[in-house]
Design an enzyme around this catalytic site. Sequence first.
Site, PDB file in Angstrom:
ATOM      1  N   LYS A 135      55.138  33.839  41.660  1.00 25.32           N
ATOM      2  CA  LYS A 135      53.659  35.004  41.230  1.00 25.32           C
ATOM      3  C   LYS A 135      53.121  35.268  43.650  1.00 25.32           C
ATOM      4  CE  LYS A 135      49.795  35.237  38.385  1.00 25.32           C
ATOM      5  NZ  LYS A 135      49.290  35.210  36.856  1.00 25.32           N
ATOM      6  N   GLU A 175      44.414  33.165  20.827  1.00 30.37           N
ATOM      7  CA  GLU A 175      43.100  32.652  20.305  1.00 30.37           C
ATOM      8  C   GLU A 175      42.848  32.328  19.529  1.00 30.37           C
ATOM      9  OE1 GLU A 175      44.533  35.125  22.627  1.00 30.37           O
ATOM     10  OE2 GLU A 175      43.323  35.428  24.049  1.00 30.37           O
ATOM     11  N   ARG A 180      41.482  39.348  18.967  1.00 27.89           N
ATOM     12  CA  ARG A 180      42.428  38.740  18.241  1.00 27.89           C
ATOM     13  C   ARG A 180      42.130  38.285  17.508  1.00 27.89           C
ATOM     14  NH1 ARG A 180      47.500  38.801  21.402  1.00 27.89           N
ATOM     15  NH2 ARG A 180      47.736  41.122  22.060  1.00 27.89           N
TER      16      ARG A 180
HETATM   17  C1  LIG Z   1      45.387  38.669  24.068  1.00 26.85           C
HETATM   18  C2  LIG Z   1      44.739  38.293  25.865  1.00 26.85           C
HETATM   19  N1  LIG Z   1      44.243  36.907  25.931  1.00 26.85           N
HETATM   20  C3  LIG Z   1      44.298  37.468  27.251  1.00 26.85           C
HETATM   21  C4  LIG Z   1      44.512  37.683  28.457  1.00 26.85           C
HETATM   22  C5  LIG Z   1      44.406  37.220  29.410  1.00 26.85           C
HETATM   23  N2  LIG Z   1      45.386  37.177  30.968  1.00 26.85           N
HETATM   24  C6  LIG Z   1      46.442  38.666  30.768  1.00 26.85           C
HETATM   25  S1  LIG Z   1      47.544  38.181  32.120  1.00 26.85           S
HETATM   26  C7  LIG Z   1      47.214  36.791  31.567  1.00 26.85           C
HETATM   27  C8  LIG Z   1      48.440  35.537  31.872  1.00 26.85           C
HETATM   28  C9  LIG Z   1      49.162  36.440  31.451  1.00 26.85           C
HETATM   29  O1  LIG Z   1      50.728  35.123  32.200  1.00 26.85           O
HETATM   30  P1  LIG Z   1      51.669  35.841  32.595  1.00 26.85           P
HETATM   31  O2  LIG Z   1      52.187  36.640  30.669  1.00 26.85           O
HETATM   32  O3  LIG Z   1      52.920  34.698  32.916  1.00 26.85           O
HETATM   33  O4  LIG Z   1      51.882  37.242  33.573  1.00 26.85           O
HETATM   34  P2  LIG Z   1      52.064  36.706  35.281  1.00 26.85           P
HETATM   35  O5  LIG Z   1      50.473  36.979  35.435  1.00 26.85           O
HETATM   36  O6  LIG Z   1      52.005  35.374  35.260  1.00 26.85           O
HETATM   37  O7  LIG Z   1      52.590  37.430  35.860  1.00 26.85           O
HETATM   38  C10 LIG Z   1      46.288  36.628  30.703  1.00 26.85           C
HETATM   39  C11 LIG Z   1      45.769  35.107  29.843  1.00 26.85           C
HETATM   40  C12 LIG Z   1      45.138  39.061  27.868  1.00 26.85           C
HETATM   41  N3  LIG Z   1      45.727  39.959  28.565  1.00 26.85           N
HETATM   42  N4  LIG Z   1      45.292  39.058  26.292  1.00 26.85           N
END
Ligand SMILES: Cc1ncc(C[n+]2csc(CCOP(=O)(O)OP(=O)(O)O)c2C)c(N)n1
Length: 620
Positions: free
Chosen positions: A280, A365, A393
């Site tokens: 990342k 959630e 959600r």
């Molecule tokens: C339902 C929901 N909850 C929380 C989020 C906030 N959020 C956006 S990206 C993320 C992390 C995602 O992690 P990952 O899938 O591993 O992708 P990375 O950012 O590490 O590339 C979160 C918690 C979201 N977009 N949707």
Amino acid sequence: MSLLKSVGDFRGLYGLGENELNALCAELREKILEVSLRNGGHLSSSLGAVELTVALLRVFNPDADKIIFDVGHQCYAYKILTKRMDAFETLRRKGGLAGFPRLNDSPYDFFTTGHSSTSISAAAGYAKARDLKGEDHEVVAVIGDGALLNGVSFEALNALDDLHTKVIIILNDNKMSISPRVGGMAQHLARLAVNPAYKKLKECIKAQCEGSEKGQNIKHALSGIKLKLKSLLLPTNIFEEMNISYWGPFDGHNIAEMEKVFRLARDYDESLLIHVMTKKGKGFAQTEKYPCFFHGVGPGTDIDAPEKLSPAPPSWSGVMADALRALAKEDPRVIVCTAAMKDGTKLGAFAKENPARFFDTGIAEEHTLVYAAGLAAAGLLPVVCIYSTFLQRGADQIVHDICLPKLPVLLGIDRAGLVGEDGETHQGILDVPWLRAVPNVTLAAPRDAVDLRFFLREWKKREIPMALRYPRGGAPLRLLSSSGERRPAPWGKLELLREGSGVCLVGVGSTVELMLESADEIEKSTGRRPTVVDLRFIKPLDCEGLDALLSSHPRIVTAEESALAGGVGEAIAAYAKGRGFAARVFSAGVPDRFIPHASRQEQWDECGLSPENILRLALS
Ligand SMILES: Cc1ncc(C[n+]2csc(CCOP(=O)(O)OP(=O)(O)O)c2C)c(N)n1
């Protein structure tokens, strides 16, 4: 001319050699960094997915194949390479390119995303539609390890076996959600990534890439390899157990390696998951060192920002987090939960002080809310800090698991209102309408820290289901400083802030300050002093307080940072009508449409949350 310019779009990638591809990735990163720091954006995830995107676009053809990015916050290289290079300069600006994929923005965006963990279901839908329509193309879901841990992803994985279709799932594993990922599945992924047996399988798949076998032949060859490996102690693999072939782990920054595997996957005839490891924030010292900070940055961010963080005005999230730290000191029953948003909700200090009373559940959630309900049923006092948009959600959990049994869960609804550059998918404007319809819940919005702390303490005393909504950004300094010593108004009551006549301006939470400003404008331009009220309680309404206002003012103007449909204005108008008051109610708030990306101020203006519009409503 830069290499990126001369390449143009994904078609220009085909003729490039290894050195050119590496140079192109460096240029892509420079562009992503420059635009994201200038306009704000999701930097770390997009930087980590550059080689992965290039490899995808060299193997799959987005004119025919469908590529769906989960969340969509890692797709900047994809946007640039799918004919949006110039538009990328306008990323997240009003009228410019959206930060997330959107179905109607480009023929290359195959799904509207923003909320996580939808990619595998959407890809399954695309794949089944392809089969039913007799089409021939690939469907690829690109999902992060954080998003994979959500229940929706698992529902989709579970469904794939029965669907008898083919989806290629690419698991982009950077070991991070926004903050480090959590939970048992995360441990499972970590074990797969380092297990020597899977390393062997990976080598076999790579060797297979050199051969020319296609379709079923590959499947037979691989199952032969797997059988042999099983005798070498292949560990349990949740994907394999669900009949989804697991290939990996591969280096997600090695284009050549990924390309070979993707080509093999294209010729395979069943659903499979390809596990790629990425870093990342890859590419710059600062973004690699601070991937959480650079996950999502605001406009005008300095690359050195994490090291010279200036003391920003207190954010609402920070005010809430501090109040929770104080509450937890008073009462050991107070527990705090977040669904993967520890940084956004500023709960780091709470977590450090109260490690046994803090839970980051990952992007989960629904689970988080029912977990909180369980804690509450067992006699504890859980607070769930959650963005309004992600609370959507958990609608059923709030109704069925918290409010019906009247459990004392407090929802700290963060980012309630217009959120700015994240745009349509992230607006927090629906919590008021649907919470108003749920029995047993008390819904309030503090205008300052004094009320926020008061609401929290009262909730603890009363032990009721309650929701507090507070917006994105800085808590209003003027109200905070002037209210340091003030005594809060009584529980359940609205508060008269300025006594006047003729027009009564009703604000709630973030719009109280707007109403005070608007009252100044009205007084300046008409010489008449309007009444200003802070509603404080959205549900239940303060009927006594409203009776007094409605009987003494012919005109009420309301402003809310929320949807007008089902909102505060509608509630007061219905109440006035039901009680037979002649007063007319005029309302400013979010109209019945999705509000696209722009600055929060631009969105406020677009929704008429401005002194000019309040003046118009007050005087028209
Ligand atoms: C339902 C929901 N909850 C929380 C989020 C906030 N959020 C956006 S990206 C993320 C992390 C995602 O992690 P990952 O899938 O591993 O992708 P990375 O950012 O590490 O590339 C979160 C918690 C979201 N977009 N949707």
